[in-house]
Design a protein around this motif. Structure first.
Motif, PDB file in Angstrom:
ATOM      1  N   SER A 292       0.838  -1.192   0.000  1.00 24.50           N
ATOM      2  CA  SER A 292       0.000   0.000   0.000  1.00 24.50           C
ATOM      3  C   SER A 292       0.876   1.246   0.000  1.00 24.50           C
ATOM      4  N   ASN A 293       0.330   2.332  -0.462  1.00 24.28           N
ATOM      5  CA  ASN A 293       1.058   3.594  -0.459  1.00 24.28           C
ATOM      6  C   ASN A 293       1.167   4.175   0.942  1.00 24.28           C
ATOM      7  N   GLU A 294       0.056   4.196   1.642  1.00 23.74           N
ATOM      8  CA  GLU A 294       0.022   4.759   2.992  1.00 23.74           C
ATOM      9  C   GLU A 294       0.167   3.661   4.051  1.00 23.74           C
ATOM     10  N   HIS A 295       0.281   4.092   5.287  1.00 21.80           N
ATOM     11  CA  HIS A 295       0.368   3.166   6.401  1.00 21.80           C
ATOM     12  C   HIS A 295      -1.026   2.792   6.899  1.00 21.80           C
ATOM     13  N   CYS A 296      -1.212   1.514   7.144  1.00 21.77           N
ATOM     14  CA  CYS A 296      -2.384   1.073   7.894  1.00 21.77           C
ATOM     15  C   CYS A 296      -2.195   1.500   9.349  1.00 21.77           C
ATOM     16  N   ASP A 297      -3.263   1.915   9.992  1.00 15.60           N
ATOM     17  CA  ASP A 297      -3.196   2.321  11.400  1.00 15.60           C
ATOM     18  C   ASP A 297      -4.486   1.903  12.103  1.00 15.60           C
ATOM     19  N   LEU A 298      -4.386   0.857  12.928  1.00 13.49           N
ATOM     20  CA  LEU A 298      -5.549   0.386  13.676  1.00 13.49           C
ATOM     21  C   LEU A 298      -5.452   0.717  15.161  1.00 13.49           C
ATOM     22  N   ALA A 299      -4.563   1.632  15.536  1.00 15.62           N
ATOM     23  CA  ALA A 299      -4.452   2.007  16.946  1.00 15.62           C
ATOM     24  C   ALA A 299      -5.772   2.533  17.518  1.00 15.62           C
ATOM     25  N   PRO A 300      -6.539   3.351  16.778  1.00 14.95           N
ATOM     26  CA  PRO A 300      -7.805   3.832  17.334  1.00 14.95           C
ATOM     27  C   PRO A 300      -8.862   2.728  17.479  1.00 14.95           C
ATOM     28  N   ASP A 301      -8.609   1.553  16.881  1.00 13.80           N
ATOM     29  CA  ASP A 301      -9.592   0.470  16.879  1.00 13.80           C
ATOM     30  C   ASP A 301      -9.233  -0.655  17.851  1.00 13.80           C
ATOM     31  N   ILE A 302      -8.286  -0.392  18.762  1.00 11.72           N
ATOM     32  CA  ILE A 302      -7.781  -1.456  19.624  1.00 11.72           C
ATOM     33  C   ILE A 302      -8.886  -2.100  20.452  1.00 11.72           C
ATOM     34  N   ALA A 303      -9.792  -1.314  21.009  1.00 11.31           N
ATOM     35  CA  ALA A 303     -10.866  -1.883  21.827  1.00 11.31           C
ATOM     36  C   ALA A 303     -11.751  -2.808  20.990  1.00 11.31           C
ATOM     37  N   GLU A 304     -12.065  -2.394  19.780  1.00 12.24           N
ATOM     38  CA  GLU A 304     -12.891  -3.220  18.904  1.00 12.24           C
ATOM     39  C   GLU A 304     -12.150  -4.489  18.486  1.00 12.24           C
ATOM     40  N   LEU A 305     -10.868  -4.363  18.206  1.00 10.85           N
ATOM     41  CA  LEU A 305     -10.068  -5.529  17.837  1.00 10.85           C
ATOM     42  C   LEU A 305     -10.053  -6.551  18.968  1.00 10.85           C
ATOM     43  N   HIS A 306      -9.875  -6.061  20.169  1.00 19.48           N
ATOM     44  CA  HIS A 306      -9.847  -6.955  21.335  1.00 19.48           C
ATOM     45  C   HIS A 306     -11.189  -7.657  21.515  1.00 19.48           C
ATOM     46  N   ALA A 307     -12.269  -6.899  21.395  1.00 14.92           N
ATOM     47  CA  ALA A 307     -13.606  -7.475  21.555  1.00 14.92           C
ATOM     48  C   ALA A 307     -13.897  -8.508  20.465  1.00 14.92           C
TER      49      ALA A 307
END
Length: 301
Positions: free
Chosen positions: A219-234
Protein backbone atom coordinates in the motif's frame (compact mmCIF):
# COMPACT_ATOMS: atom_id res chain seq x y z
CA UNK A 1 -3.33 -7.44 24.09
CA UNK A 2 0.18 -8.22 22.94
CA UNK A 3 2.40 -6.27 20.57
CA UNK A 4 4.48 -7.97 17.91
CA UNK A 5 7.17 -6.60 15.59
CA UNK A 6 6.55 -8.17 12.19
CA UNK A 7 9.38 -9.40 9.96
CA UNK A 8 11.38 -6.78 8.09
CA UNK A 9 9.81 -6.35 4.65
CA UNK A 10 12.57 -4.17 3.19
CA UNK A 11 16.20 -4.76 2.23
CA UNK A 12 18.49 -3.06 4.74
CA UNK A 13 22.22 -3.18 5.11
CA UNK A 14 23.55 -5.82 7.49
CA UNK A 15 24.80 -3.41 10.17
CA UNK A 16 21.50 -1.51 10.09
CA UNK A 17 19.55 -4.72 10.63
CA UNK A 18 21.57 -5.71 13.69
CA UNK A 19 21.41 -2.20 15.12
CA UNK A 20 17.64 -2.03 14.64
CA UNK A 21 16.85 -5.37 16.28
CA UNK A 22 19.22 -4.91 19.19
CA UNK A 23 17.39 -1.67 19.91
CA UNK A 24 13.99 -3.35 19.39
CA UNK A 25 14.85 -5.92 22.06
CA UNK A 26 14.54 -3.07 24.60
CA UNK A 27 11.12 -1.86 23.41
CA UNK A 28 7.83 -2.91 25.06
CA UNK A 29 7.18 -5.75 22.63
CA UNK A 30 5.99 -9.28 23.34
CA UNK A 31 7.10 -10.99 20.12
CA UNK A 32 9.71 -10.24 17.46
CA UNK A 33 9.58 -11.92 14.04
CA UNK A 34 12.86 -12.34 12.15
CA UNK A 35 13.68 -13.47 8.65
CA UNK A 36 13.48 -12.68 4.95
CA UNK A 37 9.90 -12.95 3.74
CA UNK A 38 10.09 -11.14 0.38
CA UNK A 39 13.08 -12.03 -1.83
CA UNK A 40 15.62 -14.84 -1.49
CA UNK A 41 18.20 -12.80 -3.40
CA UNK A 42 18.54 -10.44 -0.46
CA UNK A 43 21.64 -11.89 1.16
CA UNK A 44 22.92 -9.25 3.55
CA UNK A 45 21.83 -11.83 6.13
CA UNK A 46 21.60 -15.52 5.33
CA UNK A 47 19.50 -18.13 7.09
CA UNK A 48 22.25 -18.91 9.60
CA UNK A 49 22.59 -15.19 10.39
CA UNK A 50 18.86 -14.87 11.09
CA UNK A 51 18.94 -17.91 13.36
CA UNK A 52 21.98 -16.59 15.21
CA UNK A 53 20.31 -13.19 15.67
CA UNK A 54 17.16 -14.95 16.88
CA UNK A 55 19.13 -16.86 19.50
CA UNK A 56 20.75 -13.61 20.64
CA UNK A 57 17.44 -11.75 20.93
CA UNK A 58 15.80 -14.67 22.75
CA UNK A 59 17.87 -13.68 25.78
CA UNK A 60 15.80 -10.46 26.02
CA UNK A 61 12.82 -12.49 27.23
CA UNK A 62 10.69 -11.78 24.15
CA UNK A 63 9.18 -14.53 22.06
CA UNK A 64 11.29 -14.82 18.92
CA UNK A 65 9.76 -16.28 15.76
CA UNK A 66 11.53 -17.12 12.49
CA UNK A 67 9.56 -16.10 9.38
CA UNK A 68 9.74 -17.90 6.04
CA UNK A 69 9.54 -16.63 2.46
CA UNK A 70 6.13 -15.96 0.97
CA UNK A 71 7.25 -17.05 -2.50
CA UNK A 72 9.74 -19.87 -3.09
CA UNK A 73 11.24 -19.96 -6.58
CA UNK A 74 14.21 -22.36 -6.47
CA UNK A 75 15.51 -25.54 -4.86
CA UNK A 76 17.92 -23.40 -2.85
CA UNK A 77 14.93 -21.59 -1.32
CA UNK A 78 13.55 -24.94 -0.15
CA UNK A 79 16.92 -25.87 1.36
CA UNK A 80 17.03 -22.58 3.27
CA UNK A 81 13.47 -23.14 4.44
CA UNK A 82 14.39 -26.60 5.73
CA UNK A 83 17.23 -25.09 7.79
CA UNK A 84 14.80 -22.55 9.19
CA UNK A 85 12.26 -25.21 10.13
CA UNK A 86 14.96 -27.37 11.74
CA UNK A 87 16.39 -24.52 13.85
CA UNK A 88 15.87 -26.62 16.97
CA UNK A 89 13.69 -24.58 19.35
CA UNK A 90 12.09 -21.46 17.86
CA UNK A 91 8.63 -21.41 16.32
CA UNK A 92 8.35 -20.62 12.62
CA UNK A 93 5.91 -18.34 10.82
CA UNK A 94 4.86 -20.29 7.72
CA UNK A 95 4.17 -17.91 4.86
CA UNK A 96 3.47 -20.52 2.20
CA UNK A 97 2.25 -24.11 2.07
CA UNK A 98 5.75 -25.52 1.55
CA UNK A 99 6.61 -24.35 5.06
CA UNK A 100 3.33 -25.75 6.40
CA UNK A 101 4.15 -29.17 4.91
CA UNK A 102 7.68 -29.27 6.33
CA UNK A 103 6.44 -28.26 9.77
CA UNK A 104 3.53 -30.69 9.67
CA UNK A 105 5.80 -33.58 8.62
CA UNK A 106 8.02 -32.86 11.62
CA UNK A 107 5.02 -32.42 13.94
CA UNK A 108 6.17 -28.92 14.86
CA UNK A 109 3.70 -26.23 16.00
CA UNK A 110 3.78 -23.09 13.89
CA UNK A 111 2.29 -19.67 13.21
CA UNK A 112 0.37 -19.09 9.99
CA UNK A 113 1.56 -15.96 8.19
CA UNK A 114 -0.62 -13.38 6.43
CA UNK A 115 0.24 -14.72 2.96
CA UNK A 116 -1.47 -18.05 3.63
CA UNK A 117 -4.87 -18.00 1.97
CA UNK A 118 -7.29 -18.63 4.84
CA UNK A 119 -10.75 -17.42 3.88
CA UNK A 120 -13.08 -19.83 5.67
CA UNK A 121 -13.37 -21.99 8.77
CA UNK A 122 -12.65 -25.21 6.84
CA UNK A 123 -9.18 -23.99 5.82
CA UNK A 124 -8.67 -22.75 9.38
CA UNK A 125 -9.61 -26.17 10.80
CA UNK A 126 -7.23 -28.02 8.47
CA UNK A 127 -4.30 -25.76 9.33
CA UNK A 128 -4.99 -26.07 13.06
CA UNK A 129 -4.96 -29.86 12.62
CA UNK A 130 -1.55 -29.48 10.96
CA UNK A 131 -0.22 -27.69 14.04
CA UNK A 132 -1.04 -24.01 13.54
CA UNK A 133 -1.28 -22.27 16.90
CA UNK A 134 -1.63 -18.68 15.70
CA UNK A 135 -2.90 -17.08 12.52
CA UNK A 136 -1.81 -13.67 11.29
CA UNK A 137 -4.92 -12.55 9.44
CA UNK A 138 -4.51 -11.73 5.76
CA UNK A 139 -4.65 -8.02 5.04
CA UNK A 140 -8.17 -8.06 3.60
CA UNK A 141 -9.65 -10.20 6.38
CA UNK A 142 -11.74 -7.92 8.60
CA UNK A 143 -14.04 -8.20 11.55
CA UNK A 144 -16.85 -9.95 9.64
CA UNK A 145 -14.74 -12.97 8.66
CA UNK A 146 -13.26 -13.15 12.14
CA UNK A 147 -16.79 -13.35 13.51
CA UNK A 148 -17.53 -16.17 11.07
CA UNK A 149 -14.52 -18.06 12.43
CA UNK A 150 -15.84 -17.61 15.96
CA UNK A 151 -19.37 -18.65 15.00
CA UNK A 152 -18.16 -21.86 13.31
CA UNK A 153 -17.75 -23.66 16.62
CA UNK A 154 -14.31 -24.92 15.53
CA UNK A 155 -11.30 -24.78 17.88
CA UNK A 156 -9.59 -21.46 17.20
CA UNK A 157 -5.92 -20.44 17.18
CA UNK A 158 -4.66 -17.12 18.47
CA UNK A 159 -5.40 -14.29 16.06
CA UNK A 160 -2.91 -11.59 15.13
CA UNK A 161 -3.68 -8.70 12.81
CA UNK A 162 -1.54 -6.13 11.02
CA UNK A 163 -2.11 -2.89 12.92
CA UNK A 164 0.66 -0.65 11.59
CA UNK A 165 2.74 -0.37 8.43
CA UNK A 166 2.44 -0.55 4.68
CA UNK A 167 0.28 -3.52 3.80
CA UNK A 168 1.81 -6.34 1.72
CA UNK A 169 -0.66 -6.55 -1.17
CA UNK A 170 0.89 -8.91 -3.73
CA UNK A 171 3.99 -10.89 -4.71
CA UNK A 172 5.33 -11.71 -8.17
CA UNK A 173 8.07 -13.80 -9.75
CA UNK A 174 9.11 -10.55 -11.46
CA UNK A 175 10.93 -7.78 -9.61
CA UNK A 176 9.06 -4.51 -9.70
CA UNK A 177 12.02 -2.48 -8.46
CA UNK A 178 14.31 -3.87 -11.15
CA UNK A 179 11.67 -3.16 -13.81
CA UNK A 180 11.23 0.40 -12.56
CA UNK A 181 14.98 0.95 -12.90
CA UNK A 182 15.13 -0.78 -16.32
CA UNK A 183 17.19 -3.70 -14.96
CA UNK A 184 16.88 -7.45 -15.47
CA UNK A 185 15.80 -9.34 -12.36
CA UNK A 186 18.86 -11.62 -12.55
CA UNK A 187 21.11 -8.57 -12.78
CA UNK A 188 19.24 -6.21 -10.48
CA UNK A 189 22.29 -5.07 -8.55
CA UNK A 190 20.19 -5.41 -5.37
CA UNK A 191 19.02 -1.86 -5.94
CA UNK A 192 16.08 -2.19 -3.54
CA UNK A 193 18.64 -1.61 -0.78
CA UNK A 194 18.58 2.03 -1.94
CA UNK A 195 14.91 2.28 -0.93
CA UNK A 196 14.78 1.24 2.76
CA UNK A 197 11.07 2.07 3.00
CA UNK A 198 10.13 1.08 -0.55
CA UNK A 199 9.88 2.95 -3.85
CA UNK A 200 6.77 5.14 -4.25
CA UNK A 201 4.65 4.47 -7.33
CA UNK A 202 2.42 7.15 -8.83
CA UNK A 203 -0.34 7.04 -11.41
CA UNK A 204 0.04 8.74 -14.78
CA UNK A 205 -1.76 11.69 -13.20
CA UNK A 206 1.08 11.83 -10.61
CA UNK A 207 -1.14 10.70 -7.75
CA UNK A 208 0.43 8.48 -5.06
CA UNK A 209 -0.81 4.93 -5.62
CA UNK A 210 1.32 2.02 -4.33
CA UNK A 211 4.78 1.24 -2.97
CA UNK A 212 7.24 -1.03 -4.80
CA UNK A 213 9.41 -3.32 -2.68
CA UNK A 214 11.32 -5.76 -4.87
CA UNK A 215 8.92 -8.53 -5.91
CA UNK A 216 6.33 -7.19 -3.46
CA UNK A 217 3.69 -4.52 -3.94
CA UNK A 218 2.58 -2.61 -0.84
CA UNK A 219 0.00 0.00 0.00
CA UNK A 220 1.06 3.59 -0.46
CA UNK A 221 0.02 4.76 2.99
CA UNK A 222 0.37 3.17 6.40
CA UNK A 223 -2.38 1.07 7.89
CA UNK A 224 -3.20 2.32 11.40
CA UNK A 225 -5.55 0.39 13.68
CA UNK A 226 -4.45 2.01 16.95
CA UNK A 227 -7.80 3.83 17.33
CA UNK A 228 -9.59 0.47 16.88
CA UNK A 229 -7.78 -1.46 19.62
CA UNK A 230 -10.87 -1.88 21.83
CA UNK A 231 -12.89 -3.22 18.90
CA UNK A 232 -10.07 -5.53 17.84
CA UNK A 233 -9.85 -6.96 21.33
CA UNK A 234 -13.61 -7.48 21.55
CA UNK A 235 -13.53 -9.24 18.18
CA UNK A 236 -11.01 -11.79 19.42
CA UNK A 237 -7.69 -10.37 18.18
CA UNK A 238 -5.00 -11.10 20.76
CA UNK A 239 -1.91 -9.71 19.03
CA UNK A 240 -1.22 -6.53 17.04
CA UNK A 241 1.52 -6.62 14.39
CA UNK A 242 3.63 -3.53 13.72
CA UNK A 243 5.81 -3.66 10.61
CA UNK A 244 9.35 -2.18 10.85
CA UNK A 245 10.20 1.12 9.20
CA UNK A 246 13.34 3.26 9.22
CA UNK A 247 11.89 6.34 10.86
CA UNK A 248 11.25 6.43 14.62
CA UNK A 249 9.88 2.91 15.01
CA UNK A 250 10.37 3.16 18.76
CA UNK A 251 7.73 5.93 18.89
CA UNK A 252 5.30 3.76 16.91
CA UNK A 253 5.70 0.94 19.43
CA UNK A 254 5.33 3.34 22.36
CA UNK A 255 2.14 4.81 20.86
CA UNK A 256 0.50 1.40 20.59
CA UNK A 257 1.69 0.31 24.03
CA UNK A 258 0.26 3.48 25.57
CA UNK A 259 -3.07 2.93 23.80
CA UNK A 260 -3.26 -0.66 25.08
CA UNK A 261 -2.25 0.15 28.64
CA UNK A 262 -4.34 3.30 29.03
CA UNK A 263 -7.44 2.17 27.16
CA UNK A 264 -7.55 5.57 25.43
CA UNK A 265 -7.67 5.40 21.61
CA UNK A 266 -5.16 7.77 19.96
CA UNK A 267 -5.81 9.97 16.95
CA UNK A 268 -5.51 8.01 13.71
CA UNK A 269 -2.34 9.01 11.88
CA UNK A 270 -1.95 6.25 9.31
CA UNK A 271 -4.32 6.79 6.41
CA UNK A 272 -5.41 3.28 5.42
CA UNK A 273 -7.69 1.23 7.67
CA UNK A 274 -10.58 0.22 5.45
CA UNK A 275 -10.09 -3.55 5.27
CA UNK A 276 -10.82 -4.17 8.94
CA UNK A 277 -14.08 -2.26 8.58
CA UNK A 278 -15.18 -4.14 5.46
CA UNK A 279 -14.36 -1.29 3.10
CA UNK A 280 -11.71 -0.69 0.45
CA UNK A 281 -8.26 -1.06 1.96
CA UNK A 282 -7.21 2.47 1.05
CA UNK A 283 -10.36 3.94 2.59
CA UNK A 284 -9.51 6.87 4.84
CA UNK A 285 -11.65 6.62 7.93
CA UNK A 286 -12.68 9.56 10.13
CA UNK A 287 -9.86 10.86 12.25
CA UNK A 288 -7.14 9.86 9.79
CA UNK A 289 -6.05 13.37 8.94
CA UNK A 290 -2.40 13.01 10.00
CA UNK A 291 -1.69 16.51 11.26
CA UNK A 292 1.82 17.85 10.85
CA UNK A 293 2.99 17.26 14.48
CA UNK A 294 2.57 13.50 14.13
CA UNK A 295 4.04 13.10 10.65
CA UNK A 296 7.40 12.26 12.21
CA UNK A 297 6.00 8.88 13.19
CA UNK A 298 5.42 7.97 9.55
CA UNK A 299 8.37 7.16 7.32
CA UNK A 300 9.09 9.79 4.71
CA UNK A 301 8.94 8.59 1.14
Amino acid sequence: MQLTLGPLQYFWRRDDVFKFYRAAAQWPLDTIYLGETVCSKRRELGTRDWIALANELAESGREIVLSSLALLEAESDLSALTRLVENGHLRVEANDMSAVQLLRDRKLPFIGGPSLNVYNHVALRLLCADGMQRLVLGIELGRELLQEFKDSGEPLPEFETIAWGRLPLAYSARCYTARALDLAKDDCGFRCIDYPDGLPLKTRESRPFLTINGIQIQSNEHCDLAPDIAELHAAGVQLLRLYPQTNDMESVVARFREAIDSGRPPQRIGKESGYWHGQAGMERLPGSGAADPVQAVISPQ
